[in-house]
Design an enzyme around this catalytic site. Structure first.
Site, mmCIF file in Angstrom:
data_model
loop_
_atom_site.group_PDB
_atom_site.id
_atom_site.type_symbol
_atom_site.label_atom_id
_atom_site.label_comp_id
_atom_site.label_asym_id
_atom_site.label_seq_id
_atom_site.Cartn_x
_atom_site.Cartn_y
_atom_site.Cartn_z
ATOM 1 N N GLU A 109 0.838 -1.204 0.000
ATOM 2 C CA GLU A 109 0.000 0.000 0.000
ATOM 3 C C GLU A 109 0.873 1.255 0.000
ATOM 4 O O GLU A 109 0.561 2.244 -0.659
ATOM 5 C CB GLU A 109 -0.942 -0.026 1.228
ATOM 6 C CG GLU A 109 -2.016 -1.099 1.082
ATOM 7 C CD GLU A 109 -2.801 -1.351 2.354
ATOM 8 O OE1 GLU A 109 -2.165 -1.599 3.418
ATOM 9 O OE2 GLU A 109 -4.038 -1.307 2.316
ATOM 10 N N GLU A 129 -3.390 -9.873 3.215
ATOM 11 C CA GLU A 129 -4.147 -9.686 4.461
ATOM 12 C C GLU A 129 -5.182 -10.769 4.722
ATOM 13 O O GLU A 129 -5.391 -11.164 5.864
ATOM 14 C CB GLU A 129 -4.826 -8.307 4.464
ATOM 15 C CG GLU A 129 -3.883 -7.132 4.703
ATOM 16 C CD GLU A 129 -3.256 -6.592 3.427
ATOM 17 O OE1 GLU A 129 -3.264 -7.302 2.411
ATOM 18 O OE2 GLU A 129 -2.755 -5.459 3.451
HETATM 19 N N1 3HC Z 1 4.634 -8.225 11.568
HETATM 20 C C1 3HC Z 1 5.312 -8.676 12.628
HETATM 21 N N2 3HC Z 1 6.226 -9.657 12.564
HETATM 22 C C2 3HC Z 1 6.459 -10.197 11.356
HETATM 23 C C3 3HC Z 1 5.786 -9.785 10.201
HETATM 24 C C4 3HC Z 1 4.842 -8.730 10.337
HETATM 25 N N3 3HC Z 1 4.182 -8.250 9.291
HETATM 26 N N4 3HC Z 1 6.216 -10.505 9.162
HETATM 27 C C5 3HC Z 1 7.138 -11.343 9.639
HETATM 28 N N5 3HC Z 1 7.288 -11.155 10.968
HETATM 29 C C6 3HC Z 1 8.244 -11.832 11.857
HETATM 30 C C7 3HC Z 1 7.944 -13.309 12.014
HETATM 31 O O1 3HC Z 1 7.037 -13.532 13.063
HETATM 32 C C8 3HC Z 1 9.317 -13.866 12.301
HETATM 33 O O2 3HC Z 1 9.597 -13.610 13.648
HETATM 34 P P1 3HC Z 1 10.516 -14.597 14.506
HETATM 35 O O3 3HC Z 1 11.839 -14.623 13.817
HETATM 36 O O4 3HC Z 1 10.512 -14.013 15.864
HETATM 37 O O5 3HC Z 1 9.823 -15.931 14.430
HETATM 38 C C9 3HC Z 1 10.249 -12.990 11.465
HETATM 39 O O6 3HC Z 1 9.510 -11.809 11.202
HETATM 40 C C10 3HC Z 1 10.659 -13.603 10.154
HETATM 41 O O7 3HC Z 1 9.494 -14.051 9.470
HETATM 42 P P2 3HC Z 1 9.462 -15.413 8.657
HETATM 43 O O8 3HC Z 1 10.039 -16.510 9.473
HETATM 44 O O9 3HC Z 1 8.093 -15.574 8.115
HETATM 45 O O10 3HC Z 1 10.510 -15.072 7.500
HETATM 46 P P3 3HC Z 1 10.513 -15.493 5.983
HETATM 47 O O11 3HC Z 1 11.741 -14.881 5.424
HETATM 48 O O12 3HC Z 1 10.251 -16.943 5.827
HETATM 49 O O13 3HC Z 1 9.242 -14.723 5.321
HETATM 50 C C11 3HC Z 1 7.774 -12.883 4.882
HETATM 51 C C12 3HC Z 1 9.199 -13.339 5.255
HETATM 52 C C13 3HC Z 1 7.431 -13.349 3.460
HETATM 53 C C14 3HC Z 1 7.743 -11.392 4.939
HETATM 54 C C15 3HC Z 1 6.762 -13.506 5.884
HETATM 55 O O14 3HC Z 1 7.209 -13.248 7.184
HETATM 56 C C16 3HC Z 1 5.367 -12.971 5.767
HETATM 57 O O15 3HC Z 1 4.614 -13.404 4.913
HETATM 58 N N6 3HC Z 1 5.017 -12.032 6.677
HETATM 59 C C17 3HC Z 1 3.680 -11.538 6.775
HETATM 60 C C18 3HC Z 1 3.371 -10.556 5.670
HETATM 61 C C19 3HC Z 1 1.974 -10.023 5.824
HETATM 62 O O16 3HC Z 1 1.030 -10.744 6.062
HETATM 63 N N7 3HC Z 1 1.847 -8.707 5.649
HETATM 64 C C20 3HC Z 1 0.581 -8.066 5.783
HETATM 65 C C21 3HC Z 1 0.380 -7.637 7.196
HETATM 66 S S1 3HC Z 1 -1.238 -6.988 7.463
HETATM 67 C C22 3HC Z 1 -1.168 -5.418 6.845
HETATM 68 O O17 3HC Z 1 -0.190 -5.000 6.307
HETATM 69 C C23 3HC Z 1 -2.414 -4.607 7.055
HETATM 70 C C24 3HC Z 1 -2.390 -3.350 6.254
HETATM 71 O O18 3HC Z 1 -3.222 -3.508 5.147
HETATM 72 C C25 3HC Z 1 -2.841 -2.160 7.038
#
Ligand code: 3HC
Ligand code: NAI
Length: 707
Positions: A109, A129
């Site tokens: 976004e 999301e």
């Molecule tokens: N918020 C908080 N913590 C997060 C995070 C996030 N968005 N994304 C990842 N983390 C943390 C994980 O919990 C993990 O923590 P840990 O080491 O303590 O276990 C660490 O970051 C690493 O994450 P991964 O093990 O998943 O690392 P990968 O390299 O395998 O993957 C990634 C990276 C593709 C970015 C994956 O973490 C992911 O898909 N994250 C979520 C992305 C997501 O859903 N974003 C949307 C959030 S909602 C939003 O943005 C609402 C908005 O519209 C207002």
């Protein structure tokens, strides 16, 4: 600006760098830092443009999910990201988002509010999301259709899958692919912008389509979501929000999005899915195994047994690029196993999952054999022969002789004692259980069974291997059935008891299916083969306590040769397309057997069916936790979601129990205990937590704090 965002200059281009490891989430401080940087950019006459980039391995991966969890629990939300994104978009100097790693959710976004986007080829962008039970909350549903078109925006927002950079370029989501250094490329791109317009995404309308064009897109998307994301609120809300973008001005569309976002965020589904997000990451953390535990390199592998599981496991290893020797007992079994592997791969090509070239390369990695000769050199062996202790011990004794010191010897047993299997070797520290689920090349779950002697290196390696194989590895203790099947046993037991007390096969299955399970318990039995449980029950009959009621209808069906799908009849009848058809003969038989056994028949409510089946899972799960066979309630949830078709939006059985309230669950179990006796003895941990007014999540947090 704090430490999270830095503002530097490169000639006449400002560089805004976000440094919030590990994924540059938009945690408190990050939006404020970006906002300050935009102020500086505006003020500084020496600057013509800016680049917004992520430090470390990625662009912004989204909102901070920990913060979202707090808001879901009631913390006031504040203004959110919207004002910042308007500020970026209204900036009088062009801002270029420079993307590597992932631009997800709020990250995407933010990028869309920038005036231009450039990316490296390996980057991915998306609005994931819905996977957290929410929808984009910072105008993603409004800006995405303006850049990528309505159909693609609907797909991306409702399904949540990311798009790779090249695809994003074709869609118009990014403007240029950068080869070589991203920052240098982005700065060069920004420098060329002086004479160009400063486009605002929110002012674009050219891709928003007409009502006639859009109506079928939304209708198809809704139908698809209802079918493929059964029971989920967020995908439908995401479609509504994108539809709003096509029907009203940007500002009003944003208001619709906000209302839907808050509705989703405060729903039990979002809380459950966020729990699942973190639980899935926590399973990799094992308290007594430090992160820096040395790993055993696994470059080559062997599999013993090329039956249902051995064949699938060989494919999983080959798919990860690991050459694998597959050993069978005789030529006929080897030919059968090899041909099944080829058939499975051919199906994957037909369905578009793999290319022929990928499959040809994988098949070259799988080498069938009738001897253990080549096994001296492999780093890991996974045994998948028939389930029987004597045979397993014989195989492990042979492997112990043949395999090199340091090789990992794993068993895919689903019920047998890993320590006893290990006792057939002189290296029990290298023996571990790797319990794959069927079909092994499809199911994501891998239970990693820790024996008494299994070394930390072997466990750490197995956990890492699970990730490499695309599985979610969960460490479990060595008890009968380990975690998943140990809990599944009382779940299936109750489903058959309910039949014997008067419910019909369809009633039982439909209640669990409507709850969200991928299949009802009886249909699962037919799929897996009723004979599997029958054989196990016969083998363990001597362990059953006398005088305790046991389900018998399933065994009777097996005695009649009704093993389920494989024989065309089980709890259901199956047509030539393996479609389940209710079978009145089964209903009549069960009624007759129940009368003979003098089991009173009654009308059973849907509520009772649900509670008996699910609380049987929960009660056994509580025992497993207390006995230490699972590390955390979240681990059990991940096992059930990935191995048993438990709906992720219910958070897993332990999370579900928390949402019902452990006091309520406990009292219901007490009722069942009174009605049905010993099998429903409440687990002591459940009793204790219910008395203290606590949840499994509290228990987990307290354990973490004292670890
Ligand atoms: N918020 C908080 N913590 C997060 C995070 C996030 N968005 N994304 C990842 N983390 C943390 C994980 O919990 C993990 O923590 P840990 O080491 O303590 O276990 C660490 O970051 C690493 O994450 P991964 O093990 O998943 O690392 P990968 O390299 O395998 O993957 C990634 C990276 C593709 C970015 C994956 O973490 C992911 O898909 N994250 C979520 C992305 C997501 O859903 N974003 C949307 C959030 S909602 C939003 O943005 C609402 C908005 O519209 C207002
Ligand atoms: P299967 O019967 O399909 O295959 C077993 C294979 O082992 C046969 O092809 C047989 O010829 C071969 N075999 C027997 N002795 C051998 C030897 N000495 N050397 C080499 N090969 C030998 O059995 P399946 O279903 O694949 O099960 C294998 C193991 O996986 C069992 O321990 C089972 O409990 C476990 N398991 C099975 C699951 C399932 O759903 N089928 C799920 C999870 C685990």
């Amino acid at each position: 600006m704090g430490d999270l965002v830095q503002f530097t200059k490169s000639g006449n281009v400002g560089v805004i760098t976000i440094n919030n490891p590990p994924v540059n989430a938009l945690s408190p401080g990050v939006p404020e830092g970006i906002s300050d940087a935009i102020d500086q950019l505006q003020k500084d006459d020496g600057l013509k443009a800016a680049v917004l980039i992520g430090g470390g391995s990625t662009f912004i991966a989204g909102a901070d999910i920990k913060e979202l969890e707090k808001m879901a629990a009631g913390k006031p939300r504040g203004a959110g990201l919207l004002p910042l994104l308007l500020k970026i978009e209204d900036c009088r100097k062009p801002v270029v988002a420079a993307i590597h790693g992932t631009a997800l959710g709020g990250g995407m976004e933010t990028a869309m509010a920038c005036h231009y986007r450039v990316a490296v080829r390996s980057a991915k962008v998306g609005q994931p999301e819905v996977k957290l039970g929410i929808i984009p909350g910072a105008a993603g549903t409004q800006r995405l259709p303006r850049l990528a078109g309505v159909a693609k925006a609907v797909e991306m927002c409702s399904e949540g899958n990311p798009v790779a950079a090249e695809g994003a370029l074709r869609l118009g989501l990014i403007d240029k692919l950068i080869n070589g250094d991203l920052l240098a490329g982005a700065i060069a791109f920004a420098q060329e912008l002086a004479a160009k317009p400063i486009p605002k995404t929110r002012e674009r309308h050219d891709k928003l389509g007409t009502p006639e064009q859009n109506a079928p897109v939304f209708a198809a998307a809704r139908e698809n979501a209802r079918k493929k994301q059964r029971g989920l609120l967020a995908p439908l809300a995401a479609i509504d929000a994108v539809e709003a973008a096509t029907k009203m001005p940007f500002g009003e569309g944003c208001q619709v999005e906000q209302t839907l976002f808050v509705e989703c965020l405060t729903s039990p589904q979002a809380k459950a899915l966020m729990h699942v997000f973190f639980a899935e990451r926590e399973v990799a953390k094992i308290p007594d195994i430090p992160k820096d535990t040395p790993l055993i390199p696994v470059k080559t592998a062997g599999v013993v047994g090329a039956g249902t599981m051995g064949g699938g496991i060989s494919m999983v290893l080959a798919n990860a690029g690991i050459p694998v020797l597959v050993k069978e007992a005789d030529q006929a079994a080897l030919d059968r196993g090899t041909s099944n592997i080829q058939k499975n791969y051919a199906n994957s090509v037909k369905r578009g999952r793999f290319t022929q070239q990928f499959v040809d390369e994988r098949l070259k990695l799988i080498q069938p054999t009738l001897s253990l000769d080549g096994f001296a050199d492999v780093d890991l062996v996974i045994e998948a022969v028939f389930e029987g202790m004597a045979l397993k011990k014989e195989v492990f004794a042979q492997l112990d002789k043949v395999c090199k010191p340091g090789a990992i010897l794993a068993s895919n047993t689903s019920t047998l004692d890993i320590d006893e299997i290990a006792s057939a070797t002189h290296r029990p520290q290298f023996v571990v259980g790797t319990h794959f689920f069927s079909p092994a090349n499809v199911m994501r779950l891998l239970e990693i069974v820790r024996g008494k002697a299994t070394s930390k290196e072997v466990i750490a390696t197995s956990m890492q291997l699970a990730k490499k194989l695309g599985k979610v590895g969960v460490l479990v203790g060595n008890c009968r059935g380990f975690v998943g099947n140990r809990m599944f046993h009382p779940y299936v037991r109750e489903s058959v008891f309910l039949l014997e007390e008067g419910a019909s096969v369809q009633e039982v299955d439909s209640v669990l299916y409507d709850f969200g399970m991928a299949m009802g318990p009886l249909a699962v039995g037919d799929l897996a083969g009723l004979d599997v449980g029958w054989r196990i029950r016969k083998e363990y009959r001597h362990l059953e306590k006398r005088g305790i009621r046991q389900p018998f209808a399933g065994d009777r069906l097996c005695e009649m040769g009704r093993f389920g799908q494989k024989t065309g009849r089980g709890w259901y009848k199956y047509d030539e397309n393996r479609r389940a058809i209710p079978d009145p003969e089964v209903t009549a038989l069960v009624r007759k057997w129940a009368a003979e056994a003098k089991i009173p028949q009654r009308q059973i409510t849907r509520e009772e069916i649900l509670d008996r089946c699910l609380y049987a899972l929960v009660n056994e799960g509580a025992r497993i936790l207390e006995e230490g066979y699972a590390l955390r309630p979240g681990d059990i949830d991940i096992i059930y979601i990935n191995g048993y078709g438990f709906p992720a939006h219910r958070g897993g059985p332990m999370w579900y129990a928390d949402t019902v309230g452990l006091k309520n669950v406990y009292h219901r179990i007490l009722e069942f205990h009174k009605q049905h006796g010993e099998l429903w003895e409440p687990a002591p941990l459940l009793k204790q937590l219910a008395a203290q007014g606590k949840t499994f999540a509290d228990y987990s947090m307290e354990k973490r704090a004292t670890a």
